[in-house]
Design an enzyme around this catalytic site. Structure first.
Site, mmCIF file in Angstrom:
data_model
loop_
_atom_site.group_PDB
_atom_site.id
_atom_site.type_symbol
_atom_site.label_atom_id
_atom_site.label_comp_id
_atom_site.label_asym_id
_atom_site.label_seq_id
_atom_site.Cartn_x
_atom_site.Cartn_y
_atom_site.Cartn_z
ATOM 1 N N SER A 34 0.669 -1.173 -0.070
ATOM 2 C CA SER A 34 -0.124 -0.123 0.092
ATOM 3 C C SER A 34 0.765 1.567 0.074
ATOM 4 O O SER A 34 0.184 2.683 -0.077
ATOM 5 C CB SER A 34 -0.861 0.144 1.204
ATOM 6 N N THR A 57 2.447 2.351 5.470
ATOM 7 C CA THR A 57 2.717 1.018 5.532
ATOM 8 C C THR A 57 2.156 0.352 4.476
ATOM 9 O O THR A 57 1.274 0.684 3.888
ATOM 10 C CB THR A 57 2.434 0.382 6.677
ATOM 11 N N GLY A 58 2.870 -0.898 4.235
ATOM 12 C CA GLY A 58 2.343 -1.606 3.036
ATOM 13 C C GLY A 58 2.417 -3.271 3.208
ATOM 14 O O GLY A 58 3.587 -3.676 3.694
ATOM 15 N N ALA A 80 -10.193 -15.754 0.798
ATOM 16 C CA ALA A 80 -9.808 -17.226 0.691
ATOM 17 C C ALA A 80 -8.790 -17.403 -0.629
ATOM 18 O O ALA A 80 -7.930 -18.316 -0.075
ATOM 19 C CB ALA A 80 -11.235 -17.828 0.485
ATOM 20 N N TYR A 97 -10.342 2.643 5.761
ATOM 21 C CA TYR A 97 -9.298 2.377 5.013
ATOM 22 C C TYR A 97 -9.973 1.412 3.817
ATOM 23 O O TYR A 97 -10.399 0.474 4.256
ATOM 24 C CB TYR A 97 -8.135 1.679 5.673
ATOM 25 N N SER A 98 -10.020 1.681 2.601
ATOM 26 C CA SER A 98 -10.534 0.753 1.489
ATOM 27 C C SER A 98 -9.615 0.600 0.324
ATOM 28 O O SER A 98 -9.364 1.799 -0.355
ATOM 29 C CB SER A 98 -11.780 1.026 1.297
ATOM 30 N N ASN A 99 -9.111 -0.296 -0.133
ATOM 31 C CA ASN A 99 -8.205 -0.409 -1.330
ATOM 32 C C ASN A 99 -8.847 -0.234 -2.433
ATOM 33 O O ASN A 99 -8.454 0.235 -3.542
ATOM 34 C CB ASN A 99 -7.685 -1.811 -1.331
#
Length: 401
Positions: free
Chosen positions: A82, A336-337, A148, A186-188
């Site tokens: 990220s 951070t990532g 999953a 937080y949302s990708n």
């Protein structure tokens, strides 16, 4: 990336003052101590580098490869997860400066009809809300199907190709977290949509825009955008993960996760880089060398990520950068990532003149926040059992991946 599928949450540890720095070659004794502690606790290897007003420090601990025992080197490349988000943010901010979009445009203006379903409405969400995570859009990496595939199913799905539209579609299966502009989460998905907007506005790929607008101007020669390629450019070490995550934490055997198709991260987390390039990027970014003054102010305007606001100790989030006040009073911009087997942090002081970058090549434990505290405050973790005293904002932000 933010999710249990690619990385473990970073645990908070207390910070105590290190001994006063000695000669120049010992000024990073606290950082080396924290790096060594990570290896002692089980992380295969740690890599770090800082640039402080022209002075460069490089350090490593442990190994890059558990099979051969090769040490980590300053030239090693790794997946940054990220930390990618700041690159995407710069592209949109530069497009705004050129008059090709406005951050207060709605998502629907550029991607009509895409953000729809289960309460999502792209006519009510702005581009700014995508970049500072106040959109309320569901995070696609929390979708059970993808989670999953990227944890227990990783060996079978590591080379799967995901299209940006598919990732957004996963998010649209779920209800939003909150109404646009009424909260923070937080949302990708926000940054996948930002990458899609960049492509729609320019008619070029997101990767092309990043190369032209960020990599070349900042001189990032060792940073790459792999797209659907699962290979790592040389030199590089290996990445390791336990993949399975439960209520009691990571479990299962250590697995080599170096090769993977990062298309599921795309504009939210696919980039590969080095500690040197991350230092150069953060120096240029926070130092105001990539954006005009108006867009630089927007980049560094942080919204609170919790009750009470940043002044009360909660974290702040700008546009692809996090704001944190450390235990010694120093404020830094950081991100951070986390992506399979690789945990990364990049940070800078407000003037862009003291930057640092760290990478762990294991994701089942670790405390990137302790490394930041060591670099900027000269602190090291105390003996086990002490009460945590680290900055609340840093503790929260380093848990976001």
């Amino acid at each position: 990336m933010v999710s249990a599928l690619a990385a473990t949450a970073l645990t908070a540890t207390a910070a105590t003052a290190a001994p006063s720095p000695g000669p120049d070659h010992d000024r990073h004794a606290a950082v080396r101590a924290v790096m060594d502690q990570h290896v002692k606790e089980g992380i295969p290897g740690v890599l770090g580098r800082s640039e402080d007003h022209g002075a460069t420090w490089k350090g490593s601990a442990g190994v890059a490869d558990l099979s051969t025992g090769r040490k980590r080197t300053d030239r090693d490349r790794f997946r940054i997860g990220s930390v990618t988000k700041a690159f995407t943010s710069v592209v949109l901010l530069q497009l705004e400066a050129e008059g090709r979009l406005n951050l207060d445009d709605t998502v629907d203006r550029h991607l009509p009809g895409l953000v729809r379903g289960n309460g999502h409405d792209g006519t009510r969400i702005t581009l700014r809300q995508l970049l500072n995570h106040t959109s309320g859009i569901y995070n696609y990496t929390a979708d059970p199907e993808l989670a999953a595939a990227l944890t227990t199913g990783f060996p079978q799905h590591r080379y799967d190709v995901w299209k940006p539209g598919q990732l957004v579609g996963l998010a649209m299966r779920h209800q939003p977290d909150f109404a646009p502009g009424t909260g923070w989460n937080y949302s990708n998905t926000n940054y996948v949509l930002a990458g899609m907007v960049a492509e729609k506005v320019t008619g070029r790929s997101w990767a092309q825009e990043v190369r032209q607008r960020v990599l070349r101007p900042a001189g990032l020669r060792d940073t790459t955008l792999p797209g659907n390629s699962s290979a790592m450019p040389s030199p590089h070490g290996r990445a390791y993960s336990k993949l399975k995550f439960g209520p009691s934490g990571p479990s299962g055997p250590i697995q080599d996760t170096t090769e993977l198709n990062p298309s599921w991260g795309w504009a939210a987390g696919e980039i590969i880089s080095t500690t040197g390039d991350l230092n150069r990027f953060y120096s240029a970014l926070v130092g105001g060398k990539l954006l005009p003054a108006k867009q630089q102010k927007e980049l560094l305007t942080a919204v609170p990520t919790g009750p009470g606001g940043e002044s009360a100790g909660a974290a702040g989030y700008g546009l692809g950068l996090m704001r944190a006040k450390l235990s010694c009073g120093t404020s830094v911009w950081l991100h951070t990532g986390g992506i399979h087997g690789s945990s990364t942090l990049a940070a800078s002081t407000d003037d862009g003149r003291h930057t640092t970058a760290f990478n762990l090549n294991g994701d089942w434990l670790g405390d990137l926040g302790a490394l930041v505290e060591a670099e900027y405050c000269g602190t090291v973790p105390p003996a086990k059992g002490h009460t945590a005293q680290r900055s609340p904002s840093l503790e929260k932000l380093t848990a976001l991946r």
